[in-house]
Design an enzyme around this catalytic site. Structure first.
Site, PDB file in Angstrom:
ATOM      1  N   THR A 157      -9.205 -88.630  -8.057  1.00  0.00           N
ATOM      2  CA  THR A 157     -10.592 -89.018  -8.342  1.00  0.00           C
ATOM      3  C   THR A 157     -11.587 -88.256  -7.487  1.00  0.00           C
ATOM      4  O   THR A 157     -11.275 -87.878  -6.336  1.00  0.00           O
ATOM      5  CB  THR A 157     -10.760 -90.532  -8.081  1.00  0.00           C
ATOM      6  OG1 THR A 157     -12.151 -90.859  -8.118  1.00  0.00           O
ATOM      7  CG2 THR A 157     -10.218 -90.954  -6.732  1.00  0.00           C
ATOM      8  N   TYR A 177     -10.527 -97.212  -2.375  1.00  0.00           N
ATOM      9  CA  TYR A 177      -9.990 -96.580  -3.586  1.00  0.00           C
ATOM     10  C   TYR A 177      -9.845 -95.070  -3.357  1.00  0.00           C
ATOM     11  O   TYR A 177      -8.764 -94.490  -3.564  1.00  0.00           O
ATOM     12  CB  TYR A 177     -10.929 -96.869  -4.766  1.00  0.00           C
ATOM     13  CG  TYR A 177     -10.598 -96.073  -5.991  1.00  0.00           C
ATOM     14  CD1 TYR A 177      -9.344 -96.189  -6.597  1.00  0.00           C
ATOM     15  CD2 TYR A 177     -11.514 -95.184  -6.547  1.00  0.00           C
ATOM     16  CE1 TYR A 177      -9.028 -95.446  -7.720  1.00  0.00           C
ATOM     17  CE2 TYR A 177     -11.208 -94.450  -7.669  1.00  0.00           C
ATOM     18  CZ  TYR A 177      -9.966 -94.579  -8.251  1.00  0.00           C
ATOM     19  OH  TYR A 177      -9.654 -93.836  -9.355  1.00  0.00           O
TER      20      TYR A 177
HETATM   21  N1  UFG Z   1     -23.428 -99.430 -12.175  1.00  0.00           N
HETATM   22  C1  UFG Z   1     -24.545-100.253 -12.265  1.00  0.00           C
HETATM   23  N2  UFG Z   1     -24.369-101.498 -12.768  1.00  0.00           N
HETATM   24  C2  UFG Z   1     -23.165-101.974 -13.178  1.00  0.00           C
HETATM   25  C3  UFG Z   1     -22.027-101.122 -13.087  1.00  0.00           C
HETATM   26  C4  UFG Z   1     -22.208 -99.858 -12.569  1.00  0.00           C
HETATM   27  O1  UFG Z   1     -25.656 -99.865 -11.906  1.00  0.00           O
HETATM   28  O2  UFG Z   1     -23.081-103.140 -13.612  1.00  0.00           O
HETATM   29  C5  UFG Z   1     -23.584 -98.078 -11.624  1.00  0.00           C
HETATM   30  C6  UFG Z   1     -22.764 -97.867 -10.369  1.00  0.00           C
HETATM   31  O3  UFG Z   1     -23.465 -98.266  -9.238  1.00  0.00           O
HETATM   32  C7  UFG Z   1     -22.522 -96.351 -10.449  1.00  0.00           C
HETATM   33  C8  UFG Z   1     -22.499 -96.051 -11.939  1.00  0.00           C
HETATM   34  O4  UFG Z   1     -23.109 -97.166 -12.577  1.00  0.00           O
HETATM   35  O5  UFG Z   1     -23.607 -95.683  -9.897  1.00  0.00           O
HETATM   36  C9  UFG Z   1     -21.098 -95.917 -12.470  1.00  0.00           C
HETATM   37  O6  UFG Z   1     -20.363 -97.060 -12.055  1.00  0.00           O
HETATM   38  P1  UFG Z   1     -18.924 -97.408 -12.640  1.00  0.00           P
HETATM   39  O7  UFG Z   1     -18.516 -98.709 -12.035  1.00  0.00           O
HETATM   40  O8  UFG Z   1     -18.953 -97.270 -14.113  1.00  0.00           O
HETATM   41  O9  UFG Z   1     -18.037 -96.213 -12.097  1.00  0.00           O
HETATM   42  P2  UFG Z   1     -17.787 -95.756 -10.595  1.00  0.00           P
HETATM   43  O10 UFG Z   1     -18.621 -94.523 -10.373  1.00  0.00           O
HETATM   44  O11 UFG Z   1     -17.957 -96.826  -9.606  1.00  0.00           O
HETATM   45  O12 UFG Z   1     -16.245 -95.463 -10.604  1.00  0.00           O
HETATM   46  C10 UFG Z   1     -15.649 -94.769 -11.663  1.00  0.00           C
HETATM   47  C11 UFG Z   1     -14.196 -95.145 -11.729  1.00  0.00           C
HETATM   48  C12 UFG Z   1     -13.483 -94.653 -10.520  1.00  0.00           C
HETATM   49  C13 UFG Z   1     -13.780 -93.198 -10.276  1.00  0.00           C
HETATM   50  C14 UFG Z   1     -15.250 -92.988 -10.217  1.00  0.00           C
HETATM   51  C15 UFG Z   1     -15.668 -91.585  -9.997  1.00  0.00           C
HETATM   52  O13 UFG Z   1     -14.048 -96.547 -11.843  1.00  0.00           O
HETATM   53  O14 UFG Z   1     -12.114 -94.840 -10.732  1.00  0.00           O
HETATM   54  O15 UFG Z   1     -15.815 -93.414 -11.443  1.00  0.00           O
HETATM   55  O16 UFG Z   1     -17.065 -91.562  -9.792  1.00  0.00           O
HETATM   56  F1  UFG Z   1     -13.257 -92.780  -9.127  1.00  0.00           F
END
Ligand code: UFG
Length: 324
Positions: A114, A138
């Site tokens: 990741t 993670y």
């Molecule tokens: N976000 C919000 N509100 C929500 C959910 C997410 O504003 O309800 C934002 C998060 O803060 C982030 C973006 O949307 O800025 C994307 O969030 P996600 O939870 O969709 O994804 P993440 O970036 O946290 O994580 C995902 C995968 C990981 C991977 C990562 C790489 O879950 O496994 O992308 O960036 F490592």
């Protein structure tokens, strides 16, 4: 070949791509976050990677020549609250798997890592050579597994390709499989839930980041493009390619607000949202440089525009889900 996590979102799309490329994917999954209904392209072995004797039985039965390793916990926020869960499952599970690969002469390993292994880099575009300084358990657990694999390449001859994904989105354009988590934590499915009234609103996590509109920027890549890279990685190893690490992203970043706007355009519906606090463990910006995969694997993303990803996710969201 064995696909760990083949009942999950990315793993199930990998099984379809492998099946279409002429391979027989054997899913190894404990179904803790995956769905048996997503396993449509080969057999399912319900096995936990922490149960090494059971894993050995599966390897003894199928004698695989290669492994694609997706099985892992993958929620950034949860990993901050419960790091031990991530170390136990992601690191010890992977160690068991790699030891079993070595014992059964299964020498080709494709590992799902990741961009969370990079951590915050002052809004820079990330290359494979960028320093890894993860800010959540993670990312730390995935970086540890990368190191184990690199060391076992030398000690046990495990030839490997490590893919560092950016934010995976979209769904199978045929509508056979898609993204379905319980609970859902990912941005695009949550937005689609808010659009069709399954939740009241989406909360934007943080509006005070140092980005153009104050919200986090991520690089979204279509799940079908991502799994195509995996098939190319497998062929790379079959053609005696050496150990490699590749970023897989679209190379373009979108803020949370931009994703919300695009979802509204694609669905022609309003997205109810509220502005909330930052989520612990989030980086402000994660955007890939994926040139190496283009140059060495000939990988080209075909469906990774936000429009395509949200269109495919919306189609899946409206028609099906897994019952569990
Ligand atoms: N976000 C919000 N509100 C929500 C959910 C997410 O504003 O309800 C934002 C998060 O803060 C982030 C973006 O949307 O800025 C994307 O969030 P996600 O939870 O969709 O994804 P993440 O970036 O946290 O994580 C995902 C995968 C990981 C991977 C990562 C790489 O879950 O496994 O992308 O960036 F490592």
């Amino acid at each position: 070949m064995i696909v760990t996590g083949g009942a999950g979102y990315i793993g199930s799309h990998a099984c379809k791509a492998l099946f279409n490329a002429g391979y027989m994917p054997i899913t190894v999954d404990n179904l803790s976050t995956g769905w048996s209904e997503a396993v449509k392209f080969g057999p399912l072995e319900k096995v936990d990677l922490l149960d090494q004797p059971a894993l050995e039985r599966v390897f003894g039965m199928y004698r695989p020549c290669a492994v694609m390793h997706f099985a892992a916990f993958s929620q950034v926020g949860e990993s901050v609250d419960d790091p031990a869960k991530y170390w136990r499952n992601n690191v010890i599970g992977s160690l068991n798997l790699f030891e079993t690969c070595a014992a059964y002469n299964c020498e080709k390993v494709i590992f799902s890592s990741t961009c969370a292994t990079y951590g915050d880099h002052d809004n820079a575009v990330l290359a494979e050579t960028s320093e890894q300084r993860p800010v959540n358990a993670y990312g730390t657990s995935k970086r540890a597994v990368e190191e184990i694999l690199q060391q076992m390449s030398k000690s046990a001859g495990l030839k490997h390709v490590i893919f560092r994904y950016f934010n995976v989105a979209g769904a199978d354009p045929d509508g056979e499989i898609g993204e379905f988590h319980k609970p859902e934590t990912h941005l695009i499915p949550l937005i689609l839930d808010a659009i069709d009234g399954k939740r009241d609103a989406i909360t934007i996590f943080g509006t005070d980041y140092e980005t153009h509109d104050g919200t986090c920027i991520r690089d979204y890549v279509h799940v079908c493009d991502l799994v195509d890279a995996h098939v190319s990685g497998l062929r790379w190893l079959e053609n005696r390619g050496s150990d490699r690490i590749y970023n897989i992203g679209s190379g373009t970043g979108f803020s949370v607000r931009e994703v919300i706007e695009q979802a509204s355009l694609v669905t022609d519906r309003d997205v109810p949202f509220i502005e909330g606090a930052r989520r612990p463990g989030d980086c402000s910006k994660l955007v890939s440089g994926s040139e190496l995969a283009h140059v060495e694997l000939g990988w080209e993303p075909k469906r990774s525009s936000l429009d395509h990803m949200i269109t495919d996710a919306w189609r899946w969201h409206q028609t099906v889900g897994y019952q569990g």
